[in-house]
Scaffold this motif. Structure first.
Motif, mmCIF file in Angstrom:
data_model
loop_
_atom_site.group_PDB
_atom_site.id
_atom_site.type_symbol
_atom_site.label_atom_id
_atom_site.label_comp_id
_atom_site.label_asym_id
_atom_site.label_seq_id
_atom_site.Cartn_x
_atom_site.Cartn_y
_atom_site.Cartn_z
ATOM 1 N N ARG A 30 -44.420 -27.610 74.702
ATOM 2 C CA ARG A 30 -44.662 -26.163 74.598
ATOM 3 C C ARG A 30 -45.662 -25.746 75.675
ATOM 4 N NH1 ARG A 30 -44.378 -25.335 68.016
ATOM 5 N NH2 ARG A 30 -42.584 -26.688 67.744
ATOM 6 N N ASN A 31 -45.132 -25.548 76.859
ATOM 7 C CA ASN A 31 -45.982 -25.259 78.013
ATOM 8 C C ASN A 31 -46.338 -23.776 78.080
ATOM 9 O OD1 ASN A 31 -45.988 -27.932 79.030
ATOM 10 N ND2 ASN A 31 -43.925 -27.621 79.817
ATOM 11 N N PHE A 32 -47.568 -23.508 78.450
ATOM 12 C CA PHE A 32 -47.987 -22.126 78.641
ATOM 13 C C PHE A 32 -49.205 -22.066 79.552
ATOM 14 C CE2 PHE A 32 -49.614 -23.676 74.522
ATOM 15 C CZ PHE A 32 -50.978 -23.602 74.727
ATOM 16 N N GLU A 33 -49.382 -20.914 80.179
ATOM 17 C CA GLU A 33 -50.571 -20.637 80.981
ATOM 18 C C GLU A 33 -51.553 -19.847 80.123
ATOM 19 O OE1 GLU A 33 -49.414 -18.456 84.397
ATOM 20 O OE2 GLU A 33 -48.056 -19.996 85.154
ATOM 21 N N LEU A 34 -52.841 -20.016 80.422
ATOM 22 C CA LEU A 34 -53.880 -19.306 79.677
ATOM 23 C C LEU A 34 -54.604 -18.306 80.564
ATOM 24 C CD1 LEU A 34 -55.688 -21.975 77.452
ATOM 25 C CD2 LEU A 34 -54.323 -20.037 76.688
ATOM 26 N N GLU A 35 -54.906 -17.153 79.977
ATOM 27 C CA GLU A 35 -55.687 -16.129 80.668
ATOM 28 C C GLU A 35 -56.744 -15.642 79.689
ATOM 29 O OE1 GLU A 35 -54.493 -12.453 83.532
ATOM 30 O OE2 GLU A 35 -53.677 -12.388 81.510
ATOM 31 N N LYS A 36 -58.003 -15.545 80.139
ATOM 32 C CA LYS A 36 -59.112 -15.197 79.240
ATOM 33 C C LYS A 36 -59.825 -13.926 79.703
ATOM 34 C CE LYS A 36 -61.062 -19.026 80.172
ATOM 35 N NZ LYS A 36 -62.103 -20.066 80.292
ATOM 36 N N PHE A 37 -60.200 -13.108 78.718
ATOM 37 C CA PHE A 37 -60.985 -11.902 78.995
ATOM 38 C C PHE A 37 -62.094 -11.777 77.949
ATOM 39 C CE2 PHE A 37 -56.840 -10.999 80.779
ATOM 40 C CZ PHE A 37 -57.114 -10.352 81.967
ATOM 41 N N SER A 38 -63.311 -11.558 78.413
ATOM 42 C CA SER A 38 -64.401 -11.239 77.493
ATOM 43 C C SER A 38 -64.670 -9.734 77.498
ATOM 44 C CB SER A 38 -65.680 -11.993 77.878
ATOM 45 O OG SER A 38 -66.072 -11.667 79.189
ATOM 46 N N ASP A 39 -64.095 -9.034 78.472
ATOM 47 C CA ASP A 39 -64.243 -7.588 78.596
ATOM 48 C C ASP A 39 -62.884 -6.934 78.336
ATOM 49 O OD1 ASP A 39 -64.578 -4.971 79.295
ATOM 50 O OD2 ASP A 39 -65.455 -5.359 81.262
ATOM 51 N N PRO A 40 -62.714 -6.224 77.228
ATOM 52 C CA PRO A 40 -61.422 -5.604 76.917
ATOM 53 C C PRO A 40 -60.971 -4.576 77.949
ATOM 54 C CG PRO A 40 -63.134 -4.823 75.419
ATOM 55 C CD PRO A 40 -63.724 -5.963 76.186
ATOM 56 N N SER A 41 -61.933 -3.961 78.648
ATOM 57 C CA SER A 41 -61.575 -2.978 79.676
ATOM 58 C C SER A 41 -60.815 -3.641 80.821
ATOM 59 C CB SER A 41 -62.836 -2.287 80.221
ATOM 60 O OG SER A 41 -63.475 -1.555 79.204
ATOM 61 N N ARG A 42 -61.211 -4.858 81.157
ATOM 62 C CA ARG A 42 -60.514 -5.588 82.222
ATOM 63 C C ARG A 42 -59.088 -5.918 81.797
ATOM 64 N NH1 ARG A 42 -62.683 -10.736 83.576
ATOM 65 N NH2 ARG A 42 -61.065 -10.690 85.173
ATOM 66 N N LEU A 43 -58.918 -6.315 80.545
ATOM 67 C CA LEU A 43 -57.578 -6.585 80.051
ATOM 68 C C LEU A 43 -56.746 -5.304 80.057
ATOM 69 C CD1 LEU A 43 -55.334 -8.232 78.810
ATOM 70 C CD2 LEU A 43 -56.465 -8.038 76.583
ATOM 71 N N SER A 44 -57.364 -4.198 79.687
ATOM 72 C CA SER A 44 -56.670 -2.914 79.684
ATOM 73 C C SER A 44 -56.136 -2.578 81.077
ATOM 74 C CB SER A 44 -57.617 -1.809 79.206
ATOM 75 O OG SER A 44 -56.989 -0.549 79.268
ATOM 76 N N HIS A 45 -56.949 -2.814 82.104
ATOM 77 C CA HIS A 45 -56.512 -2.554 83.483
ATOM 78 C C HIS A 45 -55.336 -3.462 83.855
ATOM 79 C CE1 HIS A 45 -59.618 0.293 84.232
ATOM 80 N NE2 HIS A 45 -60.625 -0.575 84.230
ATOM 81 N N THR A 46 -55.391 -4.708 83.394
ATOM 82 C CA THR A 46 -54.312 -5.667 83.682
ATOM 83 C C THR A 46 -53.003 -5.202 83.044
ATOM 84 O OG1 THR A 46 -55.896 -7.496 83.779
ATOM 85 C CG2 THR A 46 -53.584 -8.078 83.448
ATOM 86 N N ILE A 47 -53.091 -4.722 81.802
ATOM 87 C CA ILE A 47 -51.893 -4.220 81.112
ATOM 88 C C ILE A 47 -51.354 -2.987 81.837
ATOM 89 C CG2 ILE A 47 -51.013 -3.237 78.952
ATOM 90 C CD1 ILE A 47 -53.228 -4.889 77.514
ATOM 91 N N SER A 48 -52.249 -2.099 82.253
ATOM 92 C CA SER A 48 -51.837 -0.890 82.967
ATOM 93 C C SER A 48 -51.122 -1.218 84.272
ATOM 94 C CB SER A 48 -53.063 -0.013 83.271
ATOM 95 O OG SER A 48 -53.668 0.443 82.083
ATOM 96 N N ALA A 49 -51.528 -2.334 84.873
ATOM 97 C CA ALA A 49 -50.902 -2.766 86.132
ATOM 98 C C ALA A 49 -49.554 -3.443 85.903
ATOM 99 C CB ALA A 49 -51.849 -3.704 86.878
ATOM 100 N N GLY A 50 -49.156 -3.549 84.637
ATOM 101 C CA GLY A 50 -47.865 -4.141 84.322
ATOM 102 C C GLY A 50 -47.866 -5.650 84.272
#
Length: 244
Positions: A30-50
């Motif tokens: 079950r292979n997967f890549e991991l991405e971590k955020f401690s700041d939800p605003s940064r994750l929000s920008h990532t989601i907005s960027a698609g």
């Protein structure tokens, strides 16, 4: 497969990462890549960027943007990713339901519950994109994705669907022939009937011998004499096509 974690607590973020890496070690397939955020605003920008992930593990209570805010943003992007909440409060379970979260786990993080959530999430993400095989059991209709099927056996007029996990789904008595009952799935290029009672998933075949086929689980299935030449030919075509 990509999993994103977002938690403003660095301690909890690292703990979740540690458990995910342990899960990856325990289940190497079950292979997967991991991405971590401690700041939800940064994750929000990532989601907005698609830049979207297959699975999100979100803290519920974070500054500026809550886990619910992020989930709404994910859903508004048209994404049906699996969302798992890990939180210190059970006050937002109804909100989690409204954004179609698949699990709502309370801190401190429980390894067993997180692993169960990951099991379900990985199945959930595959099921969205794969054809589903339905099995009529005495408990009701049970569904599984084609890729999770190792082989199907006709056992005393019942279908036994052997999964790669080792689980066996047993159907009610079948009214039609084995060929009729498995006609749809047998049309898939990676499924082949090797015997009157066995349909195998070639993706999970370990070795072919003169009169049998060895599955990844170690189970040795018979190959009928009348089908031996065709089985050998189809298997070699499948393998050569897979590794071109």
């Amino acid at each position: 497969m990509k999993i994103t974690i977002c938690d403003d607590s660095i301690e909890d973020l690292l703990k979740i990462e540690e458990l995910l890496l342990k899960y990856k070690t325990l289940y190497p397939g079950r292979n997967f890549e991991l991405e971590k955020f401690s700041d939800p605003s940064r994750l929000s920008h990532t989601i907005s960027a698609g830049k979207l992930s297959d699975i999100y593990i979100l803290d519920m209570l974070m500054p500026k943007r809550t886990g619910i805010d992020l989930a709404h943003q994910i859903r508004e992007a048209g994404c049906e990713s699996a969302i798992i909440y890990i939180t210190s409060s059970d006050d937002y379970a109804l909100d989690a339901y409204e954004v179609r979260a698949i699990r709502y786990l309370l801190k401190p993080i429980n390894e067993e519950k997180l692993f169960e959530a990951l099991h379900y999430s990985l199945t959930y993400t595959k099921v969205k994109n794969e054809p589903i095989y339905l099995v009529k059991t005495k408990e009701g209709l049970v569904q599984t994705s084609y890729s999770q099927i190792e082989y199907i056996e006709n056992a005393s007029r019942k279908l036994e669907v052997h999964l790669v996990s080792g689980e066996i789904l047993k159907s009610l008595f079948i009214r039609q022939s084995f060929e009729e009952e498995t006609r749809e799935i047998a049309q898939m290029r990676n499924f082949l009937q090797v015997h009157k009672s066995f349909l195998v998933n070639l993706d999970h075949v370990k070795r072919l011998t003169v009169d049998s086929i060895i599955m990844e689980s170690g189970r040795q299935l018979p190959v009928s004499k009348t089908k031996a030449a065709k089985v050998k030919r189809e298997y070699l075509l499948f393998v050569s096509g897979k590794y071109k």
